[in-house]
Design a protein around this motif. Structure first.
Motif, mmCIF file in Angstrom:
data_model
loop_
_atom_site.group_PDB
_atom_site.id
_atom_site.type_symbol
_atom_site.label_atom_id
_atom_site.label_comp_id
_atom_site.label_asym_id
_atom_site.label_seq_id
_atom_site.Cartn_x
_atom_site.Cartn_y
_atom_site.Cartn_z
ATOM 1 N N MET A 263 0.820 -1.196 0.000
ATOM 2 C CA MET A 263 0.000 0.000 0.000
ATOM 3 C C MET A 263 0.858 1.253 0.000
ATOM 4 O O MET A 263 1.924 1.283 0.614
ATOM 5 N N SER A 264 0.376 2.280 -0.694
ATOM 6 C CA SER A 264 1.141 3.516 -0.819
ATOM 7 C C SER A 264 1.231 4.241 0.522
ATOM 8 O O SER A 264 0.302 4.222 1.326
ATOM 9 N N THR A 265 2.382 4.891 0.734
ATOM 10 C CA THR A 265 2.547 5.716 1.928
ATOM 11 C C THR A 265 2.423 7.202 1.604
ATOM 12 O O THR A 265 2.614 8.048 2.479
ATOM 13 N N ASP A 266 2.109 7.514 0.341
ATOM 14 C CA ASP A 266 1.927 8.910 -0.050
ATOM 15 C C ASP A 266 0.695 9.491 0.627
ATOM 16 O O ASP A 266 -0.297 8.781 0.843
ATOM 17 N N PRO A 267 0.710 10.773 0.975
ATOM 18 C CA PRO A 267 -0.464 11.392 1.589
ATOM 19 C C PRO A 267 -1.679 11.287 0.667
ATOM 20 O O PRO A 267 -1.568 11.442 -0.550
ATOM 21 N N ILE A 268 -2.826 11.006 1.253
ATOM 22 C CA ILE A 268 -4.066 10.916 0.482
ATOM 23 C C ILE A 268 -4.648 12.314 0.351
ATOM 24 O O ILE A 268 -4.909 12.988 1.350
ATOM 25 N N THR A 269 -4.840 12.756 -0.879
ATOM 26 C CA THR A 269 -5.338 14.110 -1.114
ATOM 27 C C THR A 269 -6.647 14.132 -1.892
ATOM 28 O O THR A 269 -7.322 15.159 -1.917
ATOM 29 N N ARG A 270 -7.000 13.016 -2.545
ATOM 30 C CA ARG A 270 -8.204 12.983 -3.370
ATOM 31 C C ARG A 270 -9.001 11.722 -3.045
ATOM 32 O O ARG A 270 -8.459 10.617 -3.044
ATOM 33 N N PRO B 295 -8.910 -8.355 -4.429
ATOM 34 C CA PRO B 295 -9.883 -8.484 -3.330
ATOM 35 C C PRO B 295 -9.329 -8.096 -1.971
ATOM 36 O O PRO B 295 -10.085 -7.692 -1.079
ATOM 37 N N GLY B 296 -8.009 -8.182 -1.798
ATOM 38 C CA GLY B 296 -7.435 -7.908 -0.485
ATOM 39 C C GLY B 296 -7.503 -6.464 -0.054
ATOM 40 O O GLY B 296 -7.320 -6.169 1.132
ATOM 41 N N ARG B 297 -7.763 -5.561 -0.984
ATOM 42 C CA ARG B 297 -7.812 -4.135 -0.611
ATOM 43 C C ARG B 297 -9.226 -3.652 -0.346
ATOM 44 O O ARG B 297 -9.460 -2.474 -0.117
ATOM 45 N N VAL B 298 -10.201 -4.578 -0.390
ATOM 46 C CA VAL B 298 -11.594 -4.225 -0.114
ATOM 47 C C VAL B 298 -11.910 -4.484 1.355
ATOM 48 O O VAL B 298 -11.604 -5.557 1.889
ATOM 49 N N LEU B 299 -12.517 -3.521 2.011
ATOM 50 C CA LEU B 299 -12.952 -3.685 3.393
ATOM 51 C C LEU B 299 -14.230 -2.882 3.613
ATOM 52 O O LEU B 299 -14.680 -2.159 2.720
ATOM 53 N N PRO C 148 -3.227 -6.779 5.284
ATOM 54 C CA PRO C 148 -2.902 -6.008 6.496
ATOM 55 C C PRO C 148 -2.564 -4.553 6.188
ATOM 56 O O PRO C 148 -2.876 -3.659 6.975
ATOM 57 N N GLU C 149 -1.941 -4.321 5.034
ATOM 58 C CA GLU C 149 -1.607 -2.953 4.642
ATOM 59 C C GLU C 149 -2.859 -2.131 4.371
ATOM 60 O O GLU C 149 -2.918 -0.936 4.685
ATOM 61 N N ALA C 150 -3.872 -2.782 3.765
ATOM 62 C CA ALA C 150 -5.133 -2.073 3.509
ATOM 63 C C ALA C 150 -5.803 -1.680 4.811
ATOM 64 O O ALA C 150 -6.321 -0.564 4.959
ATOM 65 N N LEU C 151 -5.820 -2.591 5.773
ATOM 66 C CA LEU C 151 -6.395 -2.282 7.085
ATOM 67 C C LEU C 151 -5.640 -1.139 7.742
ATOM 68 O O LEU C 151 -6.245 -0.191 8.252
ATOM 69 N N GLN C 152 -4.328 -1.215 7.725
ATOM 70 C CA GLN C 152 -3.510 -0.164 8.338
ATOM 71 C C GLN C 152 -3.773 1.182 7.674
ATOM 72 O O GLN C 152 -3.905 2.211 8.358
#
Length: 310
Positions: free
Chosen positions: A1-8, A134-138, A162-166
């Motif tokens: 998962m990206s560690t870049d700030p979420i802006t959009r 599918p692993g990035r869906v929650l 786990p990265e998606a959850l985090q």
């Protein structure tokens, strides 16, 4: 998962929940791209956000005038997802429709971005079936209205990355939410199950003629409800045990609590008579929009107090 700030953020669905999510994200300084097939979606979201803005400014969430210039409307779910760093899906509770929307989003969203569904009833297995990632869906289930109520219930099981959850937990905290993690799907999540349990007993008491609907509501609003705005039931009872805390509470009151549990209502459906009792019990309340406005105004004051004591 990206560690870049979420802006959009992509908000899929512009109903009450979607519009409220969009409002919160705008107030937190994010760009928001909304997709909804309805002809008035753009106006509905903008009107909702504009109306809520003074309240959010009063709470210290929004800063400055209404940020309508950061609100965009997409012509498709794919377009909304294309440049998003996080997706909040709030479409109708229709499994087939959600499957179509999520497949379209999954195909056009960067693979390291989270797709969070606001669903209140669909399981994770249903949501992620057939998706390429599918692993990035929650589930990111809010408590209504999301722009005011801090709670968001994040459902992420062993099949979730786990990265998606985090990333989801960190994102929700960053926009002022209070996320909790559910390790698997369960009908009603946590908060609605707690509400259902309390309401079942409230209905039981009214149905048995022990107290009126109005008095039962008063008992909750002026008693446990006040404490529960500060601490949950377990922490509250921990205090009730005195300096020795929960160990003393369960020792002193566990037996009595068990006897109360034995007498709680155990019905599983609302009978016509129960329904009539409930309808009759709220007939003297203020008109719906007035009552909602009064609730929200008091809710804002409670939130301001809680924020001051953090």
């Amino acid at each position: 998962m990206s560690t870049d700030p979420i802006t959009r953020i992509a908000v899929i669905g512009a109903g009450t929940i979607g519009a409220s999510w969009a409002t919160l994200f705008l107030a937190r300084g994010l760009e928001v791209c909304v997709f909804d097939p309805g002809p008035d979606a753009a106006r509905q979201v903008a009107d909702y956000a504009r109306e809520a803005w003074p309240t959010l400014r009063d709470l210290g969430v929004a800063d400055g005038p209404f940020a309508g210039d950061r609100l965009y409307l997409a012509d498709s779910a794919a377009e909304a997802a294309a440049e998003a760093g996080f997706v909040q899906e709030s479409g109708p509770e229709d499994p087939a429709l959600k499957a179509t929307l999520l497949a379209e989003i999954d195909a056009h969203l960067a693979p390291d971005c989270v797709i969070a569904s606001s669903t209140s009833g669909l399981t994770l297995d249903t949501l992620r079936e057939g998706l390429a990632h599918p692993g990035r869906v929650l589930v990111g289930h809010p408590f209504n209205p999301p722009h005011l109520i801090p709670l968001v219930e994040v459902v992420a099981d062993a099949k979730t990355s786990p990265e998606a959850l985090q990333q989801a937990m960190a994102f929700y905290r960053a926009v002022g939410k209070a996320p909790i993690h559910l390790t698997r799907s369960v009908p009603g999540h946590v908060a609605n199950r707690l509400q259902a349990a309390v309401w079942r007993e409230a209905i039981h008491l009214a149905d048995q003629g022990i107290a009126s609907v109005e008095d039962i509501d008063t008992a909750m609003a002026t008693g446990p409800g006040l404490r529960w705005a500060i601490l949950g039931p377990t922490a509250t009872f921990h205090l009730g045990g005195g300096p020795e805390g929960m160990a003393a509470f369960v020792e002193k009151f566990g037996g009595a609590m068990g006897r109360w549990w034995e007498t709680l209502g155990d019905f599983t459906e609302l009978t016509p008579a129960m329904k009539a009792t409930l309808v009759e019990g709220v007939k003297d309340l203020p008109e719906w929009s007035t009552l909602r406005a009064e609730r929200d105004a008091k809710l804002v004051e409670v939130l301001k107090i809680l924020k001051e004591t953090e």
